[in-house]
Design a protein around this motif. Structure first.
Motif, PDB file in Angstrom:
ATOM      1  N   PHE A 178       0.828  -1.273  -0.061  1.00  0.00           N
ATOM      2  CA  PHE A 178       0.140   0.111  -0.413  1.00  0.00           C
ATOM      3  C   PHE A 178       0.704   1.114  -0.117  1.00  0.00           C
ATOM      4  O   PHE A 178       0.145   2.492   0.098  1.00  0.00           O
ATOM      5  N   ARG A 179       2.065   1.590  -0.400  1.00  0.00           N
ATOM      6  CA  ARG A 179       3.071   2.100  -0.026  1.00  0.00           C
ATOM      7  C   ARG A 179       3.274   3.475  -1.499  1.00  0.00           C
ATOM      8  O   ARG A 179       4.024   1.849  -2.042  1.00  0.00           O
ATOM      9  N   LEU A 180       3.266   4.033  -2.015  1.00  0.00           N
ATOM     10  CA  LEU A 180       4.123   4.684  -2.490  1.00  0.00           C
ATOM     11  C   LEU A 180       5.937   4.497  -2.887  1.00  0.00           C
ATOM     12  O   LEU A 180       6.150   4.215  -1.735  1.00  0.00           O
ATOM     13  N   GLU A 181       6.339   3.975  -4.048  1.00  0.00           N
ATOM     14  CA  GLU A 181       7.250   3.615  -3.814  1.00  0.00           C
ATOM     15  C   GLU A 181       9.483   4.710  -4.008  1.00  0.00           C
ATOM     16  O   GLU A 181       9.895   4.372  -4.078  1.00  0.00           O
ATOM     17  N   GLY A 182       8.237   5.798  -3.792  1.00  0.00           N
ATOM     18  CA  GLY A 182       9.132   7.246  -3.612  1.00  0.00           C
ATOM     19  C   GLY A 182       8.218   8.147  -3.413  1.00  0.00           C
ATOM     20  O   GLY A 182       7.575   8.321  -4.160  1.00  0.00           O
ATOM     21  N   GLY A 207       0.167   6.274  -0.035  1.00  0.00           N
ATOM     22  CA  GLY A 207      -0.407   4.877  -0.798  1.00  0.00           C
ATOM     23  C   GLY A 207      -0.845   5.061  -0.920  1.00  0.00           C
ATOM     24  O   GLY A 207      -2.380   5.974  -0.400  1.00  0.00           O
ATOM     25  N   GLY A 208      -1.856   3.635  -1.248  1.00  0.00           N
ATOM     26  CA  GLY A 208      -2.806   3.456  -1.054  1.00  0.00           C
ATOM     27  C   GLY A 208      -3.302   2.247  -2.505  1.00  0.00           C
ATOM     28  O   GLY A 208      -1.949   1.772  -3.382  1.00  0.00           O
ATOM     29  N   LEU A 209      -4.794   1.838  -2.699  1.00  0.00           N
ATOM     30  CA  LEU A 209      -4.870   0.952  -3.444  1.00  0.00           C
ATOM     31  C   LEU A 209      -5.817   1.294  -4.157  1.00  0.00           C
ATOM     32  O   LEU A 209      -7.226   2.272  -3.856  1.00  0.00           O
TER      33      LEU A 209
END
Length: 459
Positions: A29-33, A129-131
């Motif tokens: 659920f996290r953005l990669e940066g 983040g999210g989905l």
């Protein structure tokens, strides 16, 4: 100072209002940066200056910024390619934009920072983040036990927003320490059909209880149950909550060209997400029986995270960065804990198993400066946090391999533009079926592309 505070308020409000369609996350659920500078360099951010977005990874990097004030505005645009195939029948369905509830996925960010002497501080609003998935209402995912077509939706949308208040202090010429306290908001839309076999598996494992359980069990031809906690609008979520998080960090200058960094982000402390929902019992004889009520998702948290980073400048033009991270998903995401209270009376409590594994991430980045241009590239590799036997089609947060590239252009000393592109390679995972999370044997494939744009003004 009054102008600066008003600017912060307006920027934060704009970011809060704009997060209705958030990015599909790329590492669970996290953005990669965060920010285009970090994103272009594989998400590295622990031991070099990535601008205001540094408050989302290592707040001590704020001490690496130039004296004065900076205003940062940014935007992520993410397109996903998600497909689910029924391994028994060969049928497949792709996630798309079947309603105003999903894509294109946009994640805005905004921040203000100021450095004066040894002290630097900032405030921002960032999508953590999210989905998001949207499979519609006519695929095999919408069939209950016995092949009964329900016409009910299967979809998801999770949004997580951070509002960090960060500060950094230059202790001496080598050491800087920093910390942040984050206000956090999260919201979830979810439409999920559980077949009779899935419900039975949950009951057999002791994961369902409540006064509605014997009522559902007493139906003449029970085929499944469907939860809908969705607001089909660009803004708003079916359930939501506020809470807080935070992180601490440091940077240490080993030489004029080499720096190391270390940071730790705490597990979030979010209140239970609550809102309205409809539980629909599906029966082969009685048909569909909807029950409206209040729903609560208990203890849904973002995980703790530990990062170590190293950066080295080879000369005036070339530099590189390496980050190693450990994300503690195992503690944060054991179950999705659902509690439902029907308006007419009756309760139902369900524990949907997730059992995520802790995740280790290696990120690499390089940068090359020539004139007003800085060119960047990077790569990122993570271990898989999800388990195949607990995979949900509506939560295919499986990508773990990325490459990235980008650039910055300085219009002047006061303003610059940052652009990054990252690609998540296709990741495939299967659930063998006959489990509480999937009635049929399924295989998901998921890849995506991400473009990030940021503008910085210094004054």
């Amino acid at each position: 100072m009054k102008f600066k505070l008003n600017t912060i308020s307006m920027v934060t409000a704009a970011c809060l209002a704009s997060t209705g369609q958030l990015a599909q996350a790329t590492e669970v659920f996290r953005l990669e940066g965060f920010g285009a500078v970090s994103r272009a360099m594989g998400g590295t951010a622990v031991a070099f200056n990535v601008g205001a977005a540094g408050m989302m990874t290592n707040p001590a990097t704020l001490s690496l910024m130039a004296p004065g004030s900076e205003l940062h505005l940014g935007l992520d645009l993410i397109t996903t390619d998600i497909n689910v195939e029924n391994q028994s029948t060969g049928e497949s369905v792709s996630s798309g934009t079947h309603s105003s509830n999903r894509g294109p996925y946009l994640a805005p960010e905004a921040a203000y920072t100021h450095r004066n002497g040894d002290l630097a501080y900032g405030i921002g609003a960032f999508a953590q983040g999210g989905l998001g998935t949207e499979y519609g209402s006519s695929s095999f995912l919408s069939r209950a036990a016995g092949g009964l077509n329900t016409g009910l939706e299967n979809s998801s949308r999770l949004l997580v927003l951070n509002i960090p208040f960060a500060a950094s202090y230059q202790v001496n010429e080598k050491l800087a320490v920093g910390a942040s306290v984050d206000a956090m908001w999260q919201g979830l839309n979810l439409d999920l059909l559980l077949g009779a076999g899935q419900v039975g598996a949950l009951i057999g494992a002791g994961r369902v209880n409540g006064s509605l359980l014997p009522v559902l069990g007493g139906l003449p031809d029970m085929r499944g149950a469907h939860f809908s906690l969705t607001k089909n609008k660009p803004l708003a979520s079916g359930v939501e909550s506020w809470g807080f998080g935070g992180r601490i960090g440091l940077t240490y200058k080993m030489s004029n060209d080499t720096m190391v960094g270390l940071d730790y982000a705490m597990e979030s402390q979010m209140k239970d997400m609550d809102g309205r929902a409809t539980l629909t019992a599906i029966d082969g004889i009685a048909g569909q029986i909807p029950l409206a009520g209040n729903i609560r998702l208990r203890n849904f948290q973002m995980p703790a995270k530990l990062d170590f980073g190293l950066s080295h400048r080879f000369n005036d033009r070339w530099m590189m960065a390496v980050d190693v991270s450990q994300v503690f998903w195992e503690h944060a995401m054991k179950d999705i804990n659902v509690g439902f209270v029907a308006d007419g009376g009756g309760t139902l409590d369900i524990l949907l198993p997730q059992n995520y594994k802790d995740q280790t991430i290696l990120a690499l980045g390089v940068a090359y400066q020539i004139g007003n241009w800085t060119l960047r590239g990077g790569a990122r590799l993570a271990t898989q946090a999800l388990r195949s036997e607990t995979l949900f089609a509506v939560i295919p947060a499986t990508p773990r391999k990325h490459v990235s590239a980008g650039f910055s252009y300085a219009f002047s000393k006061e303003s610059s533009l940052d652009v990054a592109y990252s690609h998540a390679f296709e990741e495939t995972m299967g659930n063998p079926g006959g489990t509480s999370n999937s009635a049929d044997p399924i295989q998901t494939t998921h890849s995506q592309n991400n473009v990030t744009i940021g503008y910085t003004h210094r004054f």
